[in-house]
Scaffold this motif. Sequence first.
Motif, PDB file in Angstrom:
ATOM      1  N   ASN A  50       8.844 -22.780  30.288  1.00  0.00           N
ATOM      2  CA  ASN A  50       9.812 -23.337  29.345  1.00  0.00           C
ATOM      3  C   ASN A  50      11.162 -22.661  29.472  1.00  0.00           C
ATOM      4  N   MET A  51      12.180 -23.420  29.159  1.00  0.00           N
ATOM      5  CA  MET A  51      13.551 -22.922  29.209  1.00  0.00           C
ATOM      6  C   MET A  51      14.334 -23.518  28.044  1.00  0.00           C
ATOM      7  N   TYR A  52      15.262 -22.735  27.518  1.00  0.00           N
ATOM      8  CA  TYR A  52      16.120 -23.211  26.434  1.00  0.00           C
ATOM      9  C   TYR A  52      17.520 -22.664  26.685  1.00  0.00           C
ATOM     10  N   TYR A  53      18.497 -23.582  26.757  1.00  0.00           N
ATOM     11  CA  TYR A  53      19.900 -23.181  26.933  1.00  0.00           C
ATOM     12  C   TYR A  53      20.723 -23.841  25.840  1.00  0.00           C
ATOM     13  N   GLN A  54      21.584 -23.043  25.207  1.00  0.00           N
ATOM     14  CA  GLN A  54      22.451 -23.575  24.157  1.00  0.00           C
ATOM     15  C   GLN A  54      23.855 -23.005  24.299  1.00  0.00           C
ATOM     16  N   ASN A  55      24.813 -23.893  24.218  1.00  0.00           N
ATOM     17  CA  ASN A  55      26.223 -23.508  24.283  1.00  0.00           C
ATOM     18  C   ASN A  55      26.900 -24.015  23.018  1.00  0.00           C
ATOM     19  N   ASP A  56      27.447 -23.093  22.244  1.00  0.00           N
ATOM     20  CA  ASP A  56      28.172 -23.422  21.014  1.00  0.00           C
ATOM     21  C   ASP A  56      29.636 -23.036  21.198  1.00  0.00           C
ATOM     22  N   PRO A  57      30.458 -23.924  21.757  1.00  0.00           N
ATOM     23  CA  PRO A  57      31.867 -23.577  21.993  1.00  0.00           C
ATOM     24  C   PRO A  57      32.647 -23.335  20.706  1.00  0.00           C
ATOM     25  N   SER A  58      32.181 -23.949  19.613  1.00  0.00           N
ATOM     26  CA  SER A  58      32.861 -23.772  18.337  1.00  0.00           C
ATOM     27  C   SER A  58      31.814 -23.824  17.232  1.00  0.00           C
ATOM     28  N   MET A  59      31.815 -22.795  16.394  1.00  0.00           N
ATOM     29  CA  MET A  59      30.789 -22.689  15.355  1.00  0.00           C
ATOM     30  C   MET A  59      31.394 -22.558  13.965  1.00  0.00           C
ATOM     31  N   GLY A  60      32.495 -23.258  13.736  1.00  0.00           N
ATOM     32  CA  GLY A  60      33.084 -23.249  12.401  1.00  0.00           C
ATOM     33  C   GLY A  60      33.783 -21.954  12.078  1.00  0.00           C
ATOM     34  N   MET A  61      33.574 -21.448  10.874  1.00  0.00           N
ATOM     35  CA  MET A  61      34.274 -20.242  10.435  1.00  0.00           C
ATOM     36  C   MET A  61      33.292 -19.248   9.839  1.00  0.00           C
ATOM     37  N   ASN A  62      33.805 -18.027   9.591  1.00  0.00           N
ATOM     38  CA  ASN A  62      32.951 -16.950   9.098  1.00  0.00           C
ATOM     39  C   ASN A  62      33.722 -16.115   8.084  1.00  0.00           C
ATOM     40  N   SER A  63      34.348 -16.793   7.110  1.00  0.00           N
ATOM     41  CA  SER A  63      35.202 -16.092   6.144  1.00  0.00           C
ATOM     42  C   SER A  63      34.773 -16.397   4.721  1.00  0.00           C
TER      43      SER A  63
END
Length: 707
Positions: free
Chosen positions: A248-261
């Motif tokens: 099994n393989m899992y690849y994830q790319n999150d170029p933008s994940m909102g904010m953290n404020s």
Amino acid sequence: MNVSTEYSKFNVTLLATAIASSFLFPISAMANDDSASDDVETISIFGQAYRNTATKTSLEPEETPQGITVLDGEVLEQRSVKSLNEALRYVPGVTTEQKGGAVTMYDTFNIRGFDVNQSYYDGLVLQYLNGWNLQPQIDPIAIQQIEVFKGPTSVLYGSMPPGGMVNMIAKTPQKEKSTDVKVATGTGNLVEASIDTTGQFGDSDFSYRFIALARQKDGQVDYTEEERYVIAPSVDWQVSDRTLINFNMYYQNDPSMGMNSAMPASGMIYDNPNGSTDPSTFVGDKNWSTFEREFFMAGYKINHEFNNNWSFLQNFRYMNASLYQENTYHVEAGFNPSTGELTRYAYSTDESSTGYTIDNQLSGRVMAGNVEHNLLFGIDYQKLDGDSIYTDFGEVKGFNIFSPNNDMIDRNSLSGTAYLDKVKVEQLGFYAQDQIRIDRLILIAGGRYDSFKGSNDYNGSLTETNTDNFSYRVGALYELESGFSPFISYATSFEPVAGSEGKSYDPELAEQLEIGVKYSSTDYTKTASASVFNIVKSNMLMADPDDFQKQVQLGEVKSQGLELQGQWLITDSWDMSVNYTYIDMEITKDDDLEGKTPIYVPTHAASLWSNYYIYDGILTGTRISGGLRYVGEMEMDAANTDKVPDYTLADVSIGYELDGISESLTGATAQLSATNLFNTEYYSCYDSANCWYGAEQTVELSINYNF
């Protein structure tokens, strides 16, 4: 700054060693069992390598004398969940989305009052870069089922908070061909497309599953976006009737994940004559707001049945991950409620980690007269190496939360000081368990020994932690003819704490006593459980109430309460699920906070979800679902100076099989779902200077085609 991840090549020597270790177990005692048969039971959906979270065996979780909640894939689909946070909204004993609705890059939740920092995916921990932000976050598109196990589970998994754990069961290859193609749109300019296809390669011994997803939407907060891409292929190789290997393989790319404020409570929870904020208010700067994450995981499972009674499972995973963020934060002293002026501090983190985990499980059934022993022996190991470069760029003044200017920072004028933190974690565990059945009586006993090593080298200041620990669990459950099964259990947990910035901490230790009853009617139309629990935890680590960037260790914390959950198939068309949780949590030993209740712990919480299916008439193929969830008031800060208000939210989901319109649309379904239907405003807080708005109303329309 763009971050790229270079994935190191898989270590062939490591793989060979891991496979070879499967032969270290003495198997001669099992090989001479003449009862072996070529008949192999086919376990649909989960496959031969599935083990339930509660016991690490294929035994039913209902036979375990502790609380457990299971969410299947159909439930996740009906509720259109996009994260583990959202999936847990209707689980008793769980307080989810502690950082509100706009912060989506973390799964922030607690179970029975204790924060859960590490979740599990297919039985193996999703390794976390201690003290920082980097941890894989599995998308629901790849999840077949979620199992929430209540209470300490260190006896099987090692380092674990005492409230419980969450294990996400991965979708696996199936021999029967099936393909789901889905597209969706909705509020926030949502655009989503996914595919989930599975089947057998011709007449071979190989089956496949391929999952892919692309999603993009506007964030809840101004000037933010959320974007994700997932690829998750897997292959089953049925080597023989008794041996299965899954790759099994899992690849994830999150170029933008909102904010953290976060934001001050003034103008949000508290009225302020100078103005107010709303769920879309952004206290950061669009020129300094980045959150990128990328991770890759690859692994295998080897499941071998020696005979009808004994089997061996080896589960291995390699992980490589990176994260980069540019953000701002503030402190309580930097906010002036009379003017709305907020002094912010700009910073960035550049994080990376590489790790692997392996779990070897030997399980068997032995009959001694009328006593059935279900035995489990295991060895697991994990290692993580990572680092984070934290850069402090100093103060950014002149911002007003009541008239926000999010275009103030000139990134070219920033000059910062960088600090490097190197993190290492290594853990080795040995465990054994016996689940005994004597007619209707089920007894369970297990023990585990762990050796943990951890270190943080923060800017040249090295802190090391070496901890050994023994954890155990005992319990009993009796199945009455009436369908009721009373149970009792006692379990312990431990959490080794790697120090930071030159400061070391004692391991967090806990124990739980739980008494309850489970019920299942003879026709399975009614199931329920009720339990009371008492958890005592010592050396609990929490954020310093005087400095949220630091931590303090408390003397003792007690959490006691009641959990109720039930499911009722009222008719063939109508079903309902309800639950209620009561938690009384208190710091019982501490110089400064004794008698206080930790944040994020509501005394009361309850929820209801119901489905109604229409099988006749013009609306044949229609499903109408809806739910209510109530979360009671919580403490606003560690000192308990004020409360965060309670709230009640409504959700709805309507599904329709499109072949009712035309036979040419057979296999196509449409779903319209809405969360927080009435757009109720609600909040969560760390303290009065750091609060978050809950998730706004979201509406989604999706079309799924199965063939």
